[in-house]
Design an enzyme around this catalytic site. Structure first.
Site, short mmCIF file in Angstrom:
data_model
loop_
_atom_site.label_atom_id
_atom_site.label_comp_id
_atom_site.label_asym_id
_atom_site.label_seq_id
_atom_site.Cartn_x
_atom_site.Cartn_y
_atom_site.Cartn_z
N GLU A 137 7.77 15.70 -18.17
CA GLU A 137 6.88 16.74 -17.82
C GLU A 137 7.47 17.64 -19.13
O GLU A 137 6.83 18.42 -19.85
CB GLU A 137 5.93 17.21 -17.57
CG GLU A 137 6.56 18.51 -15.74
CD GLU A 137 5.75 18.84 -14.97
OE1 GLU A 137 6.61 19.04 -14.03
OE2 GLU A 137 5.10 19.37 -15.45
N HIS A 163 11.44 -6.53 -9.60
CA HIS A 163 9.94 -7.29 -9.27
C HIS A 163 9.17 -7.58 -10.84
O HIS A 163 7.74 -7.86 -10.58
CB HIS A 163 8.82 -6.86 -8.43
CG HIS A 163 9.52 -7.63 -6.56
ND1 HIS A 163 10.14 -8.95 -6.39
CD2 HIS A 163 10.21 -6.88 -6.03
CE1 HIS A 163 10.45 -8.86 -5.41
NE2 HIS A 163 10.82 -7.36 -5.04
N TRP A 188 -5.97 26.23 -23.09
CA TRP A 188 -6.13 25.14 -23.29
C TRP A 188 -7.06 23.64 -23.22
O TRP A 188 -7.93 23.76 -22.91
CB TRP A 188 -5.69 24.35 -21.42
CG TRP A 188 -4.73 23.31 -21.06
CD1 TRP A 188 -3.86 22.95 -21.37
CD2 TRP A 188 -5.24 22.23 -20.86
NE1 TRP A 188 -3.02 21.96 -20.76
CE2 TRP A 188 -4.55 21.22 -20.59
CE3 TRP A 188 -6.33 21.61 -20.73
CZ2 TRP A 188 -4.55 19.87 -20.18
CZ3 TRP A 188 -7.31 20.56 -19.72
CH2 TRP A 188 -6.17 19.64 -20.27
N LYS A 191 -0.17 25.76 -16.17
CA LYS A 191 -0.09 25.33 -15.14
C LYS A 191 -1.29 25.34 -13.97
O LYS A 191 -1.16 24.29 -12.92
CB LYS A 191 0.55 26.48 -14.62
CG LYS A 191 0.94 27.01 -13.19
CD LYS A 191 3.22 27.01 -13.59
CE LYS A 191 3.44 27.19 -11.79
NZ LYS A 191 3.64 25.93 -11.43
N ARG A 212 -1.90 29.46 -18.27
CA ARG A 212 -2.85 29.18 -17.89
C ARG A 212 -3.28 27.58 -18.84
O ARG A 212 -4.39 27.45 -19.08
CB ARG A 212 -4.47 30.01 -17.45
CG ARG A 212 -3.68 30.45 -16.01
CD ARG A 212 -4.88 31.20 -15.67
NE ARG A 212 -5.89 30.83 -15.51
CZ ARG A 212 -6.42 30.40 -14.33
NH1 ARG A 212 -5.49 30.37 -13.26
NH2 ARG A 212 -7.48 29.52 -13.68
N ASN A 258 -14.05 29.63 -19.43
CA ASN A 258 -12.40 29.47 -19.07
C ASN A 258 -13.30 28.04 -18.18
O ASN A 258 -13.90 28.17 -16.79
CB ASN A 258 -11.72 29.59 -17.91
CG ASN A 258 -11.19 29.05 -17.17
OD1 ASN A 258 -10.45 28.98 -15.58
ND2 ASN A 258 -10.97 27.59 -17.20
N GLY A 259 -13.49 26.34 -18.08
CA GLY A 259 -14.58 25.24 -17.56
C GLY A 259 -14.94 24.76 -18.16
O GLY A 259 -13.74 24.12 -19.32
N LYS A 263 9.20 15.35 -13.43
CA LYS A 263 9.29 16.72 -13.85
C LYS A 263 10.53 16.34 -14.45
O LYS A 263 10.51 17.50 -15.67
CB LYS A 263 10.82 17.36 -12.70
CG LYS A 263 11.19 19.09 -12.70
CD LYS A 263 9.59 19.73 -11.76
CE LYS A 263 8.73 19.23 -12.24
NZ LYS A 263 7.72 19.28 -11.30
N CYS A 278 -6.94 27.56 -19.05
CA CYS A 278 -7.12 28.76 -20.16
C CYS A 278 -7.47 29.97 -18.57
O CYS A 278 -7.90 29.83 -17.75
CB CYS A 278 -9.60 28.42 -20.33
SG CYS A 278 -9.26 27.10 -21.15
N GLU A 304 9.03 12.53 -8.02
CA GLU A 304 9.12 14.26 -8.63
C GLU A 304 10.16 14.16 -9.40
O GLU A 304 10.35 14.65 -10.55
CB GLU A 304 8.98 15.35 -7.10
CG GLU A 304 8.89 16.32 -7.85
CD GLU A 304 8.58 16.88 -8.20
OE1 GLU A 304 7.22 16.24 -8.27
OE2 GLU A 304 8.51 17.64 -8.67
C1 F6R Z 1 4.35 18.92 -12.50
C2 F6R Z 1 2.96 20.10 -11.48
C3 F6R Z 1 2.22 19.38 -11.03
C4 F6R Z 1 1.22 20.33 -10.47
C5 F6R Z 1 0.09 19.63 -10.13
C6 F6R Z 1 -1.13 20.25 -9.19
O1 F6R Z 1 5.15 20.27 -12.17
O2 F6R Z 1 3.01 21.44 -11.03
O3 F6R Z 1 1.87 18.51 -11.44
O4 F6R Z 1 2.16 19.67 -8.98
O5 F6R Z 1 -0.98 20.27 -11.30
O6 F6R Z 1 -1.71 21.59 -8.99
P1 F6R Z 1 -1.32 22.67 -7.98
O7 F6R Z 1 -0.26 22.08 -7.18
O8 F6R Z 1 -1.71 23.92 -8.30
O9 F6R Z 1 -2.83 21.92 -6.85
#
Ligand code: F6R
Length: 602
Positions: free
Chosen positions: A486, A502, A74, A597, A27, A100-101, A483, A2, A479
């Site tokens: 998501e 396994h 969000w 994000k 956000r 926000n929270g 990617k 948010c 990773e």
């Molecule tokens: C995936 C992604 C998330 C962040 C995670 C932690 O692409 O960006 O998995 O890595 O939410 O966020 P930060 O790095 O901001 O603590």
């Protein structure tokens, strides 16, 4: 998660709020709203489900107002809908807030004070504004005192902005755990979750801290604590280049950010170089690390995956035992700590609530900590002892790319500097090796058409997929899988290549894409063998190998780099595969469903 904005000045508040929300859309983007009011005490509320663009369509352009607050959501409590979108208002519509929270005790607050009030939404936020109204009406408090009394009653995280239609010349703000900045201007002031939102208006910002209340008018910004003592805090200049916030000619931020990685590598080498041309980091960080007997890396998501690579770098160059933990687990199930632990928090945003709750605990125990982050002045940066910046420029796409590689590069630089200080490394090679990495990354992004074709061939219709690897390649597989899932919504697993047989190999069907990462000499043959096992069961296999370990049929061969840094390069084709797969499936690459994000709730 948010984003909130507020503006009080002389210009058209609607436009400034909408522009600010567009910059905060990373956000959260499931619904949004603004509330503006003019000096004649007329308030106008606009809310819409979906993106800011949808809200923009709904806003009545003829409304004139020079003060207001806005929110992009969000969802936590209550589905994304107009009814649950912020701003929320008290029953009389006199008070309006954005939040926000997460209010953890909202049910208790509701039962204690608001049992007779019909709430209009399913959110935890609405109880805040109803509570403020209740304190004003029942306890005959001023708006500011009612605001203070309400927030003292709340448990959880919040950044709140409040407006009172009977006093249209002021916005009140407060925060706990969630970030909130106050921006200073000439004849106007602003509030925002992130300086990016208001950088067009001002670059002068003051941080609001937990347990403080701000009274924001056109002419002044007053911060006080709960007992009413005024706090004097200097503004800082936010160094954000507004060009970095634009996509330019790119269709999506993610592609721009993938392409920026070679430049980020070079910038890091510049930023962490001393006058003699040697890599350097703050000596206090080095000394504190050398005094420690164990390093604990704490992070979430992509940053956790960077931490896994970081462990290998730290252990091989400094010989300090290192553990990597998912922050949401560590805080509540803390392992037995060593005698002299040193904590490294890795976080692109520096705001991740899961990581912050760990930092609060390690601070209380008096353990030293370092935050590796992209955002100077972020909560984790402020609250830990030391910070190393990623210098990656704003990362706007929800899927992290350049921050991941910058995190690994910073950890590599740190490891070498500590290793040198410890006498384990005589002549460092990272300066040269990261330069080579930058060139290798460049070669891959310059050849992206080929990766686009592979994405179409392998991933366009698949329901699930696997990335496999061993050692460093396993970390990258995790990773790469995150990617892909998501942003493409393909169910993808990153797997230790040897572990597949396994149990999980049962999931391999005719045509299942299995992508093997092969950059480590000692285990290359084993990984190829594991890939063959999936091929024998119908998998559609692909190999991403490193020059020198490649075979003629490999689909992608990355240039040779120092094997300790292979993750920095091998991840790039996987980022591009995800990008093109998401694009071909018609998804919104930068704003995938259900995500945001900056994850500021636990
Ligand atoms: C995936 C992604 C998330 C962040 C995670 C932690 O692409 O960006 O998995 O890595 O939410 O966020 P930060 O790095 O901001 O603590």
């Amino acid at each position: 998660m948010c984003g909130i904005v507020g503006y009080i000045g002389r210009k058209d508040a609607k436009e400034i709020l909408l522009h600010g929300l567009e910059k905060l859309e990373y956000r959260g983007y499931d619904s949004a709203g603004i509330y503006v009011q003019n000096k004649a005490h007329e308030g106008h509320l606009f809310k819409e489900k979906g993106r800011i663009a949808a809200l923009r369509e709904k806003v009545d352009t003829s409304v004139e107002a020079s003060a207001g607050i806005g929110h992009t959501r969000w969802a936590t409590h209550g589905a994304p809908s107009v009814r649950n979108a912020h701003p929320h208002q008290s029953a009389s519509e006199r008070f309006t807030i954005v939040h926000n929270g997460v209010i953890e005790n909202y049910q208790e607050v509701k039962d204690a004070y608001l049992a007779d009030i019909d709430l209009k939404s399913d959110t935890d936020t609405e109880i805040i504004v109803q509570l403020i109204a209740w304190f004003v009406e029942e306890d005959d408090l001023t708006t500011k005192d009612a605001f203070k009394k309400a927030i003292v009653a709340l448990e959880g995280s919040y950044a709140i902005a409040l407006m009172d239609s009977e006093d249209p010349d002021v916005i009140y703000a407060a925060k706990n755990k969630s970030p909130l900045l106050l921006g200073k201007g000439d004849g106007f002031n602003v509030i925002c979750s992130d300086a990016m939102a208001m950088i067009k208006e001002t670059d002068q910002f003051v941080e609001l801290m937990d347990k403080e209340v701000a009274t924001v008018t056109r002419e002044s910004l007053v911060i006080e604590d709960f007992s009413g003592d005024v706090i004097d805090r200097d503004a800082y200049t936010a160094e954000i280049d507004s060009d970095d916030l634009e996509k330019g000619t790119y269709p999506y931020y993610m592609l721009k950010e993938i392409d920026e990685q070679p430049a980020v590598m070079r910038k890091l080498l510049q930023k962490y170089q001393d006058d003699n041309g040697d890599l350097t980091v703050d000596q206090e960080i080095v000394d504190t690390m050398l005094e420690s007997d164990r390093i604990y890396i704490i992070a979430a998501g992509t940053s956790y995956h960077a931490g896994l690579v970081g462990k290998q770098l730290i252990e091989s160059m400094t010989h300090i035992p290192t553990e990597v933990h998912v922050s949401s687990e560590f805080g509540y199930h803390t392992p037995i700590l060593s005698e002299k632990p040193f904590f490294i928090f890795i976080s692109q945003s520096g705001e991740t609530a899961d990581s912050r709750q760990v930092l609060v605990k390690t601070n209380a125990l008096g353990h030293p900590s370092l935050t590796v982050t992209n955002v100077a002045g972020s909560t984790l940066s402020r609250e830990s002892n030391f910070t190393l910046l990623l210098h990656a420029g704003p990362e706007i796409a929800v899927a992290s790319t350049k921050a991941y590689t910058a995190q690994i590069a910073v950890l590599a630089i740190l490891s070498e500097v500590v290793g040198k200080s410890k006498g384990l490394i005589h002549k460092g090679t990272m300066l040269h090796d990261i330069g080579i990495v930058a060139n290798a990354m460049q070669a891959i992004v310059d050849d992206k058409e080929k990766i686009e074709e592979l994405a179409a061939e392998y991933l366009s219709i698949s329901r699930n997929a696997f990335y496999i690897g061993r050692g460093m390649d396993y970390h990258v597989a995790l990773e790469a899988a995150l990617k892909l899932k998501e942003i493409s919504y393909i169910q993808t697993e990153g797997f230790a290549a040897g572990e597949l047989k396994h149990g999980t190999i049962a999931l391999i069907e005719e045509g299942t894409p299995v992508i093997a990462l092969v950059t480590e000499k000692g285990v290359a043959g084993h990984t190829r063998g594991n890939l063959q096992e999936t091929k024998a069961r119908g998998a559609h296999t692909m190999v991403i190998s490193m020059d020198g370990l490649d075979r003629p049929d490999d689909q992608i061969v990355i240039p040779h780099v120092n094997p300790l840094l292979s993750a920095l390069v091998s991840v790039v084709p996987t980022q591009l595969l995800s990008y093109y797969c998401s694009l071909h499936r018609g998804n919104d690459v930068d704003k995938p469903r259900n995500l945001a994000k900056s994850v500021t709730v636990e």
